[in-house]
Design an enzyme around this catalytic site. Structure first.
Site, short mmCIF file in Angstrom:
data_model
loop_
_atom_site.label_atom_id
_atom_site.label_comp_id
_atom_site.label_asym_id
_atom_site.label_seq_id
_atom_site.Cartn_x
_atom_site.Cartn_y
_atom_site.Cartn_z
N ARG A 1 0.80 -1.24 0.00
CA ARG A 1 0.00 0.00 0.00
C ARG A 1 0.82 1.28 0.00
O ARG A 1 0.48 2.24 -0.68
CB ARG A 1 -0.93 0.01 1.23
CG ARG A 1 -2.04 -1.01 1.13
CD ARG A 1 -2.90 -0.95 2.37
NE ARG A 1 -3.82 -2.08 2.40
CZ ARG A 1 -4.27 -2.64 3.50
NH1 ARG A 1 -3.91 -2.17 4.69
NH2 ARG A 1 -5.10 -3.65 3.44
N CYS B 1 -9.36 -1.63 5.28
CA CYS B 1 -10.83 -1.55 5.36
C CYS B 1 -11.31 -0.29 6.09
O CYS B 1 -12.23 0.40 5.63
CB CYS B 1 -11.39 -2.79 6.03
SG CYS B 1 -10.41 -3.38 7.43
N HIS C 1 -17.41 -2.42 10.27
CA HIS C 1 -16.66 -1.49 11.11
C HIS C 1 -17.47 -0.19 11.24
O HIS C 1 -18.12 0.25 10.28
CB HIS C 1 -15.33 -1.13 10.45
CG HIS C 1 -14.34 -2.25 10.35
ND1 HIS C 1 -14.47 -3.45 11.03
CD2 HIS C 1 -13.18 -2.34 9.66
CE1 HIS C 1 -13.43 -4.22 10.75
NE2 HIS C 1 -12.63 -3.58 9.92
N ASN D 1 -16.89 -4.37 6.33
CA ASN D 1 -15.45 -4.37 6.05
C ASN D 1 -15.06 -5.46 5.07
O ASN D 1 -14.04 -5.34 4.38
CB ASN D 1 -14.66 -4.54 7.35
CG ASN D 1 -15.14 -5.69 8.20
OD1 ASN D 1 -16.27 -5.65 8.69
ND2 ASN D 1 -14.34 -6.71 8.35
N1 LIG Z 1 -11.12 -9.29 7.03
C1 LIG Z 1 -11.16 -8.04 6.58
O1 LIG Z 1 -12.09 -7.25 6.84
C2 LIG Z 1 -10.07 -7.53 5.69
C3 LIG Z 1 -10.24 -6.30 5.10
C4 LIG Z 1 -9.24 -5.81 4.27
C5 LIG Z 1 -8.12 -6.57 4.07
N2 LIG Z 1 -7.97 -7.77 4.67
C6 LIG Z 1 -6.76 -8.54 4.40
O2 LIG Z 1 -7.09 -9.69 3.62
C7 LIG Z 1 -6.23 -10.77 3.99
C8 LIG Z 1 -7.07 -11.98 4.38
O3 LIG Z 1 -7.96 -11.64 5.42
P1 LIG Z 1 -9.12 -12.64 5.89
O4 LIG Z 1 -9.88 -11.89 6.90
O5 LIG Z 1 -9.81 -13.24 4.72
O6 LIG Z 1 -8.25 -13.80 6.63
P2 LIG Z 1 -8.62 -15.34 6.85
O7 LIG Z 1 -10.07 -15.53 7.00
O8 LIG Z 1 -7.72 -15.78 7.96
O9 LIG Z 1 -8.14 -16.05 5.48
C9 LIG Z 1 -6.78 -16.14 5.11
C10 LIG Z 1 -6.68 -16.83 3.75
O10 LIG Z 1 -5.31 -16.86 3.35
C11 LIG Z 1 -4.96 -18.21 3.00
N3 LIG Z 1 -3.54 -18.45 3.19
C12 LIG Z 1 -2.85 -18.44 4.36
N4 LIG Z 1 -1.56 -18.73 4.13
C13 LIG Z 1 -1.44 -18.95 2.79
C14 LIG Z 1 -0.35 -19.31 1.94
N5 LIG Z 1 0.87 -19.52 2.42
N6 LIG Z 1 -0.59 -19.44 0.61
C15 LIG Z 1 -1.84 -19.26 0.10
N7 LIG Z 1 -2.90 -18.91 0.87
C16 LIG Z 1 -2.70 -18.77 2.20
C17 LIG Z 1 -5.83 -19.04 3.92
O11 LIG Z 1 -5.89 -20.38 3.47
P3 LIG Z 1 -6.23 -21.60 4.50
O12 LIG Z 1 -7.73 -21.60 4.65
O13 LIG Z 1 -5.72 -22.79 3.77
O14 LIG Z 1 -5.51 -21.31 5.78
C18 LIG Z 1 -7.15 -18.29 3.77
O15 LIG Z 1 -7.73 -18.61 2.52
C19 LIG Z 1 -5.31 -10.23 5.08
O16 LIG Z 1 -4.14 -9.73 4.45
C20 LIG Z 1 -6.09 -9.09 5.64
O17 LIG Z 1 -5.27 -8.11 6.24
C21 LIG Z 1 -8.93 -8.28 5.46
#
Ligand SMILES: NC(=O)c1ccc[n+]([C@@H]2O[C@H](COP(=O)([O-])OP(=O)(O)OC[C@H]3O[C@@H](n4cnc5c(N)ncnc54)[C@H](OP(=O)(O)O)[C@@H]3O)[C@@H](O)[C@H]2O)c1
Length: 332
Positions: A97, A126, A234, A307
């Protein structure tokens, strides 16, 4: 179009799947990628089962577009590899970013900064996205001097382990240690890691990303970010000091006509934005708009958004739609 979804099994990834379907994004082949633990799993897309792949398998299929939501370290490692095969990457993590060579985009605000040369494009944080959606029209009309933001952020912002931990704690179990303290029946004035200046990284994202997206580093922002035991979205309290006088009715009308914003502000009828009702919606909701009686040219408002949608997946898919419209997704 072949589309790789890196982080397909996560909260943002699964929201991406829903939004790609809802908006009819022209995916001819979906290449879902997750960690090694997900090998052998399938995910549903458009009523079909798709096998979860490794990143190497997905790259071997030469996708034109990759949407990343798998955390910063995965993005730092894999996004350049996808870009090297000519694939455009839209990344949801904080990895790129503030990289001066990468664009940080909210399409309603600065979509025009994108060029055909941008291979890795960053999606803002977000809590920043929903804030700048309100700040941008105000800055264009009145100019903004300073913003004081306090956030009340959903556990969905931490990913699926955090949601599971909150429900486990609600059921009387310890819950997985996603946070340093229990989250259920509690709140934590602590999101991401603390820096040397006493602010958390999440707070500094609000400060730094705002200037980059709005193309003006003179806007002063100070933030306190708080995790609350809430799903759905949020919420943010904003105190905004403008550079000029404002008429409250005109300011409300300006926000109401801004794309992607919905003014929900009728206190007499108990109408104001709430995360329970913002869940599953793409708009950013703003209410409790009122003049700050303690300071000239200043207003308070309350901003709520899902979010996982406008704060992540919807914004990323909107960027993808812009690339598609420009003809920058090769083969599209
Ligand atoms: N949640 C939000 O509101 C939000 C908003 C903006 C940005 N983000 C960003 O988006 C990202 C994901 O957030 P999330 O909330 O979706 O998290 P999450 O529910 O914990 O999901 C993480 C995802 O990443 C995958 N992953 C982990 N390690 C990996 C690897 N080595 N290679 C390929 N895939 C891998 C996981 O796969 P497995 O299921 O196999 O573990 C899962 O599909 C983060 O960077 C976060 O900061 C999140």
């Amino acid at each position: 179009m072949k589309l790789a979804l890196v982080g397909a099994t996560g909260l943002v990834g699964s929201t991406m799947l829903t939004i790609l379907e809802e908006r009819g994004f022209p995916v001819t082949e979906l290449l879902p990628v997750a960690s090694e633990q997900s090998a052998g799993k399938t995910i549903r897309f458009r009523n079909e089962d798709c096998r979860v792949l490794t990143a190497a398998e997905a790259m071997g299929q030469k996708p034109q577009l990759a949407l990343f939501s798998a955390g910063g370290s995965v993005s730092l490692e894999l996004a350049p590899q996808f870009a090297a095969i000519g694939c455009r990457v839209i990344d949801n993590s904080s990895a790129w970013r503030m990289d001066p060579t990468k664009k940080l985009v909210v399409p309603e605000i600065n979509g025009e900064v994108l060029t055909a040369d941008d291979l890795i494009i960053a999606n803002p944080n977000c809590s920043t996205i929903q804030m700048v959606m309100v700040l941008h029209p105000l800055h264009q009309r009145y100019g903004i001097k300073r913003v004081v933001v306090s956030t009340y952020q959903s556990v969905t912002g931490t990913g699926q382990k955090a949601v599971a931990a909150m429900y486990a704690q609600r059921a009387g179990q310890p819950g997985e240690g996603v946070y340093p303290h229990p989250i259920d029946l509690n709140l934590l004035p602590h999101i991401d890691v603390f820096g040397d200046n006493g602010y958390t990284k999440e707070e500094m994202k609000l400060v730094q990303e705002t200037g980059k997206i709005m193309g003006d580093n003179h806007i002063r922002v100070t933030a306190t970010t708080v995790r609350v035991p809430v799903l759905g979205g949020h919420s943010e309290s904003l105190n905004i000091e403008l550079t000029t006088e404002f008429d409250e009715a005109e300011l409300r009308a300006l926000l109401a006509q801004s794309p992607g914003l919905v003014v929900q502000d009728n206190p007499q009828a108990n109408a104001y934005p709430m995360p329970l009702y913002a869940a599953g919606k793409d708009e950013v909701f703003v209410g409790r708009i009122r003049r700050d009686a303690s300071q000239l040219n200043t207003l308070n408002c309350w901003v709520v958004a899902d979010n996982l949608r406008k704060g992540a997946a919807t914004n990323a898919v909107q960027i993808a739609e812009q690339l598609l419209a420009k003809g920058w997704l090769s083969g599209s």
